[in-house]
Write a protein that holds these residues in place. Structure first.
Motif, PDB file in Angstrom:
ATOM      1  N   TYR A 125       0.819  -1.205   0.000  1.00 56.28           N
ATOM      2  CA  TYR A 125       0.000   0.000   0.000  1.00 56.28           C
ATOM      3  C   TYR A 125       0.857   1.261   0.000  1.00 56.28           C
ATOM      4  CZ  TYR A 125      -3.931  -2.994   1.220  1.00 56.28           C
ATOM      5  OH  TYR A 125      -4.905  -3.953   1.218  1.00 56.28           O
ATOM      6  N   CYS A 181       3.558   1.660   2.220  1.00 57.34           N
ATOM      7  CA  CYS A 181       4.268   1.766   3.493  1.00 57.34           C
ATOM      8  C   CYS A 181       5.603   1.042   3.371  1.00 57.34           C
ATOM      9  CB  CYS A 181       3.468   1.117   4.614  1.00 57.34           C
ATOM     10  SG  CYS A 181       2.016   2.023   5.131  1.00 57.34           S
ATOM     11  N   VAL A 193       0.231  -0.789   9.609  1.00 55.30           N
ATOM     12  CA  VAL A 193      -1.036  -0.411   8.970  1.00 55.30           C
ATOM     13  C   VAL A 193      -1.260  -1.272   7.739  1.00 55.30           C
ATOM     14  CG1 VAL A 193      -2.297   1.438   7.805  1.00 55.30           C
ATOM     15  CG2 VAL A 193      -0.969   1.941   9.864  1.00 55.30           C
ATOM     16  N   GLU A 194      -0.210  -1.507   6.985  1.00 56.22           N
ATOM     17  CA  GLU A 194      -0.318  -2.361   5.803  1.00 56.22           C
ATOM     18  C   GLU A 194      -0.702  -3.783   6.203  1.00 56.22           C
ATOM     19  OE1 GLU A 194       2.213  -3.781   1.876  1.00 56.22           O
ATOM     20  OE2 GLU A 194       3.092  -2.334   3.246  1.00 56.22           O
ATOM     21  N   THR A 232      -2.414  -4.694   8.846  1.00 55.16           N
ATOM     22  CA  THR A 232      -3.820  -4.681   9.259  1.00 55.16           C
ATOM     23  C   THR A 232      -4.732  -4.650   8.048  1.00 55.16           C
ATOM     24  OG1 THR A 232      -3.224  -3.507  11.287  1.00 55.16           O
ATOM     25  CG2 THR A 232      -5.551  -3.477  10.651  1.00 55.16           C
ATOM     26  N   LEU A 233      -4.430  -3.777   7.088  1.00 55.51           N
ATOM     27  CA  LEU A 233      -5.254  -3.690   5.883  1.00 55.51           C
ATOM     28  C   LEU A 233      -5.202  -4.975   5.073  1.00 55.51           C
ATOM     29  CD1 LEU A 233      -4.534  -0.026   4.740  1.00 55.51           C
ATOM     30  CD2 LEU A 233      -6.651  -0.943   5.709  1.00 55.51           C
ATOM     31  N   ASP A 234      -4.079  -5.666   5.138  1.00 56.85           N
ATOM     32  CA  ASP A 234      -3.969  -6.935   4.427  1.00 56.85           C
ATOM     33  C   ASP A 234      -4.947  -7.953   4.992  1.00 56.85           C
ATOM     34  OD1 ASP A 234      -2.879  -8.686   2.506  1.00 56.85           O
ATOM     35  OD2 ASP A 234      -1.520  -9.533   3.992  1.00 56.85           O
ATOM     36  N   GLY A 292      -8.743  -5.663   5.012  1.00 56.76           N
ATOM     37  CA  GLY A 292      -9.064  -4.861   3.840  1.00 56.76           C
ATOM     38  C   GLY A 292      -9.907  -5.631   2.844  1.00 56.76           C
ATOM     39  N   GLY A 295     -14.552  -6.652   6.386  1.00 61.56           N
ATOM     40  CA  GLY A 295     -15.028  -5.869   7.520  1.00 61.56           C
ATOM     41  C   GLY A 295     -16.485  -6.130   7.823  1.00 61.56           C
TER      42      GLY A 295
END
Length: 122
Positions: A8, A10, A16-17, A19-21, A24, A29
C-alpha cells in the motif's frame, strides 16, 4: 498473512499495511461486523450481505480463516452444518470494527449535509 505482490506504499513491515492486508477488501469488515454478534452459518451471512456472491464470500472467509481471525467449525451431521465465528485473536479487531461502524454512520450524516455545512467541519 498473505504475501502481497504490491504493498500500500508503506515501508516493509508497516503495521497499517499488515492490518489492511487482513481486514481490507469490500467484504471482510462486513463479515467481521456480523460475526461480532456470534456464530453464523454460511447462508446466514449471505442473507445479511445480499450483494456478495457465493464465491466471493467463500474466498473472503477462507482468507480470514487463514489469517487466524475467523474459525470454521464443521459438524459431522447430514446435511453438513458449518458455522463461522471470530477467534479469540479475531475478537481483538472488535473495537476497530465498531469504530469503523461509528465513523461510517457519521460519514453518512455528513454527506447528507450541504457542501457549505461540510466546510465548517473541515
Amino acid at each position: 498473512m498473505r504475501n502481497r505482490k504490491s504493498g500500500y506504499g508503506c515501508p516493509e513491515g508497516c503495521p497499517v499495511e499488515g492490518t489492511l492486508d487482513v481486514i481490507g477488501g469490500k467484504w471482510k469488515g462486513v463479515i467481521l461486523f456480523h460475526l461480532i454478534d456470534g456464530k453464523k452459518r454460511f447462508n446466514q451471512l449471505r442473507k445479511l450481505m445480499p450483494g456478495v456472491t457465493q464465491r466471493m464470500l467463500t474466498l473472503q472467509l477462507r482468507e480470514l480463516e487463514k489469517d487466524g481471525v475467523v474459525q470454521r467449525e464443521v459438524y459431522p451431521v447430514v446435511p453438513p452444518k458449518v458455522e463461522y465465528s471470530m477467534t479469540e485473536f479475531g475478537r481483538t479487531l472488535e473495537p476497530i470494527i465498531l469504530l469503523m461502524r461509528d465513523w461510517g454512520e457519521n460519514y453518512k450524516k455528513l454527506t447528507k449535509k450541504q457542501p457549505s455545512e461540510m466546510k465548517e467541519i473541515n
